[in-house]
Design an enzyme around this catalytic site. Structure first.
Site, PDB file in Angstrom:
ATOM      1  N   ARG A 136       0.852  -1.182   0.000  1.00 31.42           N
ATOM      2  CA  ARG A 136       0.000   0.000   0.000  1.00 31.42           C
ATOM      3  C   ARG A 136       0.893   1.238   0.000  1.00 31.42           C
ATOM      4  NH1 ARG A 136      -2.810  -0.689   5.475  1.00 31.42           N
ATOM      5  NH2 ARG A 136      -0.690  -1.456   5.896  1.00 31.42           N
ATOM      6  N   GLU A 137       0.707   2.097  -1.010  1.00 32.87           N
ATOM      7  CA  GLU A 137       1.512   3.307  -1.061  1.00 32.87           C
ATOM      8  C   GLU A 137       1.292   4.132   0.205  1.00 32.87           C
ATOM      9  OE1 GLU A 137       1.408   5.560  -4.693  1.00 32.87           O
ATOM     10  OE2 GLU A 137       1.125   3.731  -5.868  1.00 32.87           O
TER      11      GLU A 137
ATOM     12  N   PHE B  30     -13.887   0.061   4.522  1.00 32.98           N
ATOM     13  CA  PHE B  30     -15.262   0.538   4.595  1.00 32.98           C
ATOM     14  C   PHE B  30     -15.293   2.049   4.851  1.00 32.98           C
ATOM     15  CE2 PHE B  30     -17.580  -3.643   5.721  1.00 32.98           C
ATOM     16  CZ  PHE B  30     -17.959  -3.807   4.395  1.00 32.98           C
ATOM     17  N   ARG B  31     -14.367   2.788   4.269  1.00 36.47           N
ATOM     18  CA  ARG B  31     -14.332   4.242   4.428  1.00 36.47           C
ATOM     19  C   ARG B  31     -15.098   4.874   3.270  1.00 36.47           C
ATOM     20  NH1 ARG B  31     -10.440   6.455   7.752  1.00 36.47           N
ATOM     21  NH2 ARG B  31     -10.167   8.233   6.375  1.00 36.47           N
TER      22      ARG B  31
ATOM     23  N   CYS C 277      -3.189   0.837  -8.886  1.00 37.18           N
ATOM     24  CA  CYS C 277      -3.580  -0.578  -8.889  1.00 37.18           C
ATOM     25  C   CYS C 277      -5.058  -0.811  -9.199  1.00 37.18           C
ATOM     26  CB  CYS C 277      -3.229  -1.216  -7.546  1.00 37.18           C
ATOM     27  SG  CYS C 277      -1.459  -1.337  -7.244  1.00 37.18           S
TER      28      CYS C 277
ATOM     29  N   LYS D   8      -4.238   9.345  -2.371  1.00 36.57           N
ATOM     30  CA  LYS D   8      -4.404   9.012  -0.956  1.00 36.57           C
ATOM     31  C   LYS D   8      -3.335   9.766  -0.186  1.00 36.57           C
ATOM     32  CE  LYS D   8      -2.742   5.053   0.552  1.00 36.57           C
ATOM     33  NZ  LYS D   8      -2.431   3.624   0.735  1.00 36.57           N
TER      34      LYS D   8
END
Length: 427
Positions: free
Chosen positions: A158-159, A254-255, A264, A324
């Protein structure tokens, strides 16, 4: 071990430096002279938490080059970590994988010892054996699984927290066919305490796509429920707090908000849809997840126009441009869709992102005064009373949004508390 990594983007550089930290020596191969120079000066060409410190600490244990021959002849294992972008029709573009395979094979022809090639790039099931293997065999004059090893080892980084994910992963998936390659990769990954799943090569390729498609679907499902909750006056985050307590479901991803982006999920879901259609299947759930995600960021504009019906000539502040927080990556960022719509509506934009502004500027090189970039988030707040929150950088929680209309795509609590008018997308 001595490792070479082809491609020094987010995956390649983090993977290589992770192996350095575990005690290996690494040679990075890239075509970009600027990246090569930066890596050799211990300067990361990307922003990733902890990466610069790691590169400084272990300088001398790695170097970068354009020379495949140097890399292959001076390493035991080679990881292919080049990009696999989408074509216009959503299918995967393998030009970088093919080019890397050809160059590796040409260098491998000169090598007398056993060498293992590992595909870490995200590729559709069948690619390693049906595309990479024939190129390697043809250019090297050698046979896979006999003269050289070949494996598939998908990444789950995850970046923003990629180094932590490499060193403390949920699992390590390795697709192999021959026992010798399996033993080499078992030894390489032995220092990492995580479940290790050994499969055939196609299965390893599919695990990556299935994982990303499921997580993307989970977010889109949450956003659909969130949109319903918004109209019913229900806090969707509380809903998913309750839903996530079910151990069969879990609370992760679940955000609710304006959807997913990055390098990705968008390209992998599109590639999987395209592959399924080629096989005569209609992946309606994955298609729906993509459709929901494409609509979701436009809800920011819908909510904005409830309070500012005419955006022509209006200055709108944008907080966040990266897809993000904790990364400078703007690939498939929701901010692009939001800015595009604002410009179509005649608005002017002033934007701020702690890391992503330089990369985002490439999207709009010729819009003149219509997009300005602020040096601080406070400058955005002082320039306009209309604010859109697109990325949930922690520092945005420290701002005072008093007197402003805030349309929030990521649930920044400070805005919820202090804004004169506050609208959250899905809550």
């Amino acid at each position: 071990m001595r490792i070479s990594v082809i491609g020094s983007g987010y995956v390649g550089l983090v993977t290589g430096m992770g192996f350095v930290k575990l005690g290996n020596e690494v040679i990075f191969v890239d075509v970009d002279e600027n990246k090569i120079q930066m890596i050799n000066n211990a300067q990361p060409p990307i922003y990733e938490e902890g990466l610069e410190e790691l590169m400084r600490e272990f300088k001398g244990k790695y170097h970068a080059t354009k020379n495949y021959r140097e890399a292959i002849l001076n390493s035991d294992v080679t990881f292919i970590a080049v990009g696999t972008p989408s074509r216009e029709d959503g299918s995967i573009d393998l030009k970088y994988v093919k080019a890397a395979s050809k160059s590796i094979g040409e260098a491998l022809r000169e090598k007398t010892g056993h060498h293992v090639i590992v595909v870490k790039s995200t590729v559709l099931p069948g690619t390693t054996e049906e595309v990479v293997k024939p190129i390697l065999e043809e250019t090297s004059g050698k046979k896979a699984f006999k003269d050289f090893g070949l494996a598939m080892n998908p990444e789950f980084l995850r970046e923003g927290v990629a180094l932590k994910d490499f060193l403390n992963p949920d699992r390590i998936v390795i697709g192999t066919q021959d026992e010798r390659t399996r033993k080499v990769l078992e030894e390489l990954y032995a220092p990492i305490n995580a479940p290790k799943l050994f499969t055939d090569i196609k299965t390893a390729e599919m695990i990556k796509y299935a994982s990303n498609a499921f997580l993307a679907t989970k977010i889109s499902f949450a956003n659909e429920i969130g949109n319903i909750c918004k109209k019913l006056g229900i806090d969707s985050w509380k809903v998913f707090e309750g839903v996530g307590l079910d151990h069969r479901i879990s609370p992760y991803f679940f955000r609710t908000g304006i959807g997913w982006g990055g390098s990705c999920f968008p390209k992998d879901t599109r590639a999987l849809i395209r592959k399924a259609e080629e096989l005569g299947e209609d992946p309606i759930i994955i298609k729906a997840a993509v459709e929901v995600n494409e609509r979701q960021p436009l809800k920011l504009i819908e909510l904005l126009k409830k309070h500012v019906p005419d955006l022509k000539g209006r200055k709108v502040g944008l907080l966040g441009l990266a897809f993000k927080p904790n990364t400078d990556d703007v690939r498939e960022t929701r901010a692009y869709i939001v800015v595009k719509k604002l410009l179509e509506e005649g608005a002017n934009v002033i934007a701020y992102d702690p890391q992503g502004m330089g990369n985002f500027k490439r999207f709009y090189p010729d819009v003149g005064e219509r997009i300005k970039y602020a040096s601080t988030p406070e400058e955005v707040l002082n320039s306009t009373d209309v604010i859109l929150i697109v990325t949930e950088w922690p520092q945005f929680e420290e701002l005072d949004y008093s007197g402003r209309i805030v349309i929030d795509g990521r649930r920044v609590r400070a805005a919820e508390r202090t804004a004169r008018v506050y609208e959250g997308v899905c809550w």
